[in-house]
Design an enzyme around this catalytic site. Structure first.
Site, PDB file in Angstrom:
ATOM      1  N   LYS A 184       0.860  -1.182   0.000  1.00  0.00           N
ATOM      2  CA  LYS A 184       0.000   0.000   0.000  1.00  0.00           C
ATOM      3  C   LYS A 184       0.898   1.235   0.000  1.00  0.00           C
ATOM      4  O   LYS A 184       2.114   1.121   0.126  1.00  0.00           O
ATOM      5  CB  LYS A 184      -0.936   0.023   1.210  1.00  0.00           C
ATOM      6  CG  LYS A 184      -0.222  -0.125   2.554  1.00  0.00           C
ATOM      7  CD  LYS A 184      -1.212  -0.146   3.710  1.00  0.00           C
ATOM      8  CE  LYS A 184      -1.929  -1.475   3.795  1.00  0.00           C
ATOM      9  NZ  LYS A 184      -3.369  -1.354   3.656  1.00  0.00           N
ATOM     10  N   ARG A 185       0.298   2.401  -0.166  1.00  0.00           N
ATOM     11  CA  ARG A 185       1.043   3.656  -0.073  1.00  0.00           C
ATOM     12  C   ARG A 185       1.772   3.717   1.261  1.00  0.00           C
ATOM     13  O   ARG A 185       1.235   3.310   2.289  1.00  0.00           O
ATOM     14  CB  ARG A 185       0.059   4.816  -0.211  1.00  0.00           C
ATOM     15  CG  ARG A 185       0.665   6.201  -0.130  1.00  0.00           C
ATOM     16  CD  ARG A 185      -0.380   7.243  -0.499  1.00  0.00           C
ATOM     17  NE  ARG A 185      -1.524   7.217   0.385  1.00  0.00           N
ATOM     18  CZ  ARG A 185      -1.654   7.949   1.482  1.00  0.00           C
ATOM     19  NH1 ARG A 185      -0.670   8.766   1.854  1.00  0.00           N
ATOM     20  NH2 ARG A 185      -2.744   7.895   2.225  1.00  0.00           N
TER      21      ARG A 185
ATOM     22  N   LYS B 185      -9.493  -6.757  -1.035  1.00  0.00           N
ATOM     23  CA  LYS B 185      -8.924  -7.581  -2.108  1.00  0.00           C
ATOM     24  C   LYS B 185      -8.280  -8.840  -1.552  1.00  0.00           C
ATOM     25  O   LYS B 185      -8.444  -9.942  -2.110  1.00  0.00           O
ATOM     26  CB  LYS B 185      -7.896  -6.748  -2.893  1.00  0.00           C
ATOM     27  CG  LYS B 185      -8.500  -5.590  -3.661  1.00  0.00           C
ATOM     28  CD  LYS B 185      -7.464  -4.545  -4.032  1.00  0.00           C
ATOM     29  CE  LYS B 185      -8.151  -3.267  -4.478  1.00  0.00           C
ATOM     30  NZ  LYS B 185      -7.242  -2.106  -4.501  1.00  0.00           N
TER      31      LYS B 185
END
Length: 813
Positions: free
Chosen positions: A543-544, A655
């Protein structure tokens, strides 16, 4: 499109010869990709045009989703899937000597987004088209994406993401639909026939040229549009010649300033010029997009008082908030509306999604900058603020403090979140906890004023890309087991839950997971030359990179595990492979230091023969949608460990859940709703709750140094950041991390949650030893993931916010 693979092969070979003059034997992989893309584009062109004509003829209400990001990833595989042609094309290409997966690799990830905000927008577009809603995207066609990340000596290095270098096969330039966007200038005010007329003079003109990308729905074919705007010069050569000898250099300066508007995503805004460019980008998007929307509306010949009944403009976070004053400007200055009538139309047309609880992410712009760059728009914002504050003073005459707190303009700053709330009819959060915190904390005064506007719409992901396309083996097993109804009705995944008791089904689930792990392991070996054990736990955090997402806590725990193994090398351990992927903003030095730490730890661990059969660490560079599609189906453990109350929702958690990974996480964002469905048995919770975090912020009582002094595990890993040893060559290397935790008192409670996190990770090890039990938990996660399909989310937006319905199509492929 093609009834069988023989028709496809014939058409494909004809296109290859006619367009490129090549036979199938002479073609390269890039040639195959281009021709396949062109073939799809040509064959859906009729449906694209007919979809738009259908909306127009039936005068359907249409949604326009304004977003600075659309992280659409690669489109080839997703488009073939939605067209129902994936297997036909795969088999046809195989007959011609080509592998479809190799062809998909030729497509660059579109550089149109960065993180969850942009991926959400992309999932929403997919669901809008697949569900038959009249809904389109409006964004910017960035020439370069955020950046291409390279890891050199452990450091993040940013390179240009030139994703358009080989052109974009999916887009169509619509030069005939360009619109004019104006910056700078002065506003002249005059009275005419009893009306006040506002006229901006001496402005700088820029052309906004649209590039349209078809958004192909699944099944009953709807093709909506993602319209991306590119900035182009509007200076006329003849005028340039008249301006004298310096005109050439003025022309170059002007051209450069124009190109920069749509050149790259999120320019560095640490200085004045960067801030100015960001503001330019946002107005460019809002003005161009609105002009296009209203031009479409004008063709219906309806009065503008009917606009909210036919158009819904949705702003994805605060970036497109300028649609509010821009719509007011157009209605007043160009359509002749009075203020009250224009405000009524505007506030019934615009709706707003808030995506953050972080104060630094709630945009503010300097008044002087806004006034100079957008003089007429600023006048309108000033008037909105004046009227809103006047209303507040009437209602709360003794509460000047409250008026200042909710003002749109305050302390020489224009507060965009305040403008978005005041100018919208709906304000939604993106997870129940996030919405509750907006109402009770971050935006409480506005909720007290406008309770009817606030609502929750928990984020979602498109199961077509993140399960059907990313994990075809699992998708086929699901369809064999419960039928194919789940593809269009994702809640039907719940029918999988009883199969958690079926040992044969559990074995199949674990077999598919291992196959996905083998594929990822092969990719890792090819890219990094590191061999990973497919029977180890694949523990993933992608992720970021931001301090609140706490990649730091994860890697500190890895350091702790390394220390344990070194102390007791003969102890039995469940092997772990920790996988990280993240980009840090170029000017975010703490985040870049954490990336360096992850890579240093990886190098130490992976080269130490005493530990590397039990522990591996990998940082996969240049994290993207296409890389996520490789990683997520292979994950056993999903790290969703943000500080409680900081993550608005998250979509990565969904997800991973949909692909059968088990979550280790805090009760933050959508994790809360996941937990309501899965309960403690099927996910691993730890750490502070959001109310505990808020209490620490409000009342104090937390000292990071106390945790450092009390827990020897913490003391050891923190000391290793600044003391010579396996992870530190010199004391300054990770001094910024050390200071952020101990000198600045650990803003995101890394040390406070570390013990709980480490204990929970030990539980995960023990749980994984029982593979049948693990498989049962994995099945429960997959079964409940349909709740987080973006189809379900979009249906809630459609009924509760936009008031639209699916359009029944008579189109056929």
């Amino acid at each position: 499109m093609f009834n069988n693979k023989e028709l496809f092969k014939t058409a494909f070979k004809e296109q290859l010869v006619s367009r490129l003059g090549k036979s199938i034997e002479e073609a390269a992989a890039d040639d195959i990709y281009k021709i396949l893309g062109m073939l799809i584009r040509e064959n859906i062109g009729r449906e694209w045009a007919e979809t738009n004509q259908m909306y127009k003829t039936r005068q359907e209400k249409q949604v326009y989703y304004f977003s600075m990001e659309f992280l659409i990833g690669r489109l080839m595989g997703n488009n073939l899937l939605n067209l129902g042609m994936l297997e036909t094309v795969r088999d046809g290409l195989l007959d011609l000597g080509w592998n479809l997966e190799e062809i998909e690799e030729q497509e660059p990830d579109a550089g149109l987004g960065n993180g969850g905000l942009g991926r959400l927008a992309a999932c929403f577009l997919d669901s809008l088209a697949s569900l038959g809603y009249a809904g389109h995207g409006c964004g910017i066609r960035y020439k370069y994406g955020l950046f291409e990340q390279k890891i050199i000596d452990g450091h993040q290095v940013e390179l240009p993401d030139d994703w358009l270098q080989k052109s974009n096969v999916w887009e169509e330039r619509r030069a005939d639909k360009k619109v004019e966007v104006r910056f700078w200038g002065q506003v002249e005010v005059r009275e005419e026939d009893g009306r006040t007329i506002f006229n901006t003079i001496n402005y700088e003109k820029v052309w906004a040229v649209p590039y349209d990308v078809p958004v192909i729905g699944y099944g009953d074919l709807h093709v909506n549009t993602l319209r991306l705007w590119s900035a182009e010069s509007a200076m006329e050569p003849a005028k340039m010649r008249m301006e004298g000898q310096n005109s050439y250099y003025k022309f170059l300066d002007y051209n450069r300033s124009v190109e920069s508007i749509s050149e790259f995503l999120y320019p560095d805004d640490s200085g004045y010029e960067g801030k100015l460019l960001r503001l330019k980008q946002q107005y460019f998007l809002c003005s161009a997009g609105l002009q296009s929307v209203l031009r479409t509306f004008d063709k219906q010949g309806l009065p503008y008082s009917d606009l909210p009944n036919k158009i819904a403009v949705h702003i994805n976070d605060t970036h497109p908030t300028l649609v509010i004053p821009e719509l007011m400007r157009i209605l007043i200055d160009e359509k002749g509306f009075g203020w009250d009538e224009a405000w009524d139309v505007t506030t019934r047309t615009v709706s707003y999604t808030n995506h953050t609880l972080l104060s630094e992410a709630l945009e503010k712009w300097p008044v002087n900058m806004m006034r100079e760059l957008l003089p007429r728009v600023y006048m309108i914002i000033e008037e909105i603020n004046k009227r809103f504050c006047g209303m507040m003073l009437e209602r709360f005459p003794a509460r000047q403090d409250l008026v200042s707190e909710v003002a749109i303009i305050e302390s020489d700053q224009v507060k965009m979140a305040h403008l978005a709330i005041v100018g919208s009819y709906s304000v939604n959060g993106v997870a129940q906890l996030h919405t509750d915190l907006l109402k009770s904390n971050v935006m409480k005064p506005f909720y007290d004023l406008f309770p009817e506007r606030f609502n929750n719409k928990t984020n979602g992901i498109t199961h077509r890309r993140w399960l059907m396309h990313a994990n075809p083996e699992l998708s086929h097993l699901i369809s064999e087991s419960i039928g194919t109804g789940w593809i269009t009705h994702p809640y039907q995944l719940l029918e999988l839950e009883p199969l958690k008791h079926d040992s044969s089904f559990r074995d199949k689930i674990m077999g598919i997971k291992r196959n996905n792990k083998l594929r990822l392991a092969a990719y890792i070996e090819q890219k990094q030359g590191i061999t990973v054990d497919p029977d180890s736990i694949f523990d993933v955090q992608v992720k970021r990179l931001h301090a609140y997402k706490r990649q730091l806590m994860n890697i500190l725990h890895v350091m702790h595990l390394y220390n344990e193994i070194k102390d007791r090398p003969s102890a039995d351990r469940v092997p772990r492979t920790f996988i990280f992927g993240a980009k840090a903003a170029p000017g975010y030095y703490l985040a870049k230091s954490i990336i360096k730490l992850i890579n240093v730890v990886a190098e130490v661990v992976n080269k130490d023969p005493q530990v590397n059969d039990k522990l591996k660490v990998l940082f996969l560079e240049n994290y993207s949608v296409s890389l996520a599609e490789k990683i997520i189906p292979a994950a056993n453990v999903s790290e969703q460990i943000s500080t409680a109350g900081k993550e608005a929702s998250g979509t990565g958690n969904m997800k991973f859940m949909m692909n059968g990974a088990l979550t280790v996480g805090t009760l933050d964002g959508a994790n809360v709703e996941m937990h309501e469905m899965l309960e403690d048995e099927n996910m691993f919770l730890f750490g502070l709750r959001s109310e505990e975090v808020l209490n620490y912020y409000r009342y104090g009582g937390y000292l990071a140094r106390d945790m450092y002094n009390q827990d020897p595990r913490i003391k050891q890993v923190m000391d290793q950041l600044v003391s010579p040893g396996p992870f530190c060559c010199h004391e300054r290397e990770f001094g910024l991390i050390y200071q952020s935790i101990l000198d600045h008192n650990d803003e995101f409670f890394v040390l406070r949650d570390f013990g709980s996190y480490a204990d929970t990770q030990a539980i995960i090890d023990q749980t994984y030893l029982d593979q049948q039990a693990w498989a049962s938990k994995s099945i429960v996660n997959i079964a409940h993931a349909g709740h987080f399909s973006s189809d379900c989310t979009i249906n809630r937006y459609a009924s509760d916010i936009w008031h639209i319905h699916p359009v029944q199509s008579s189109l056929h492929v």
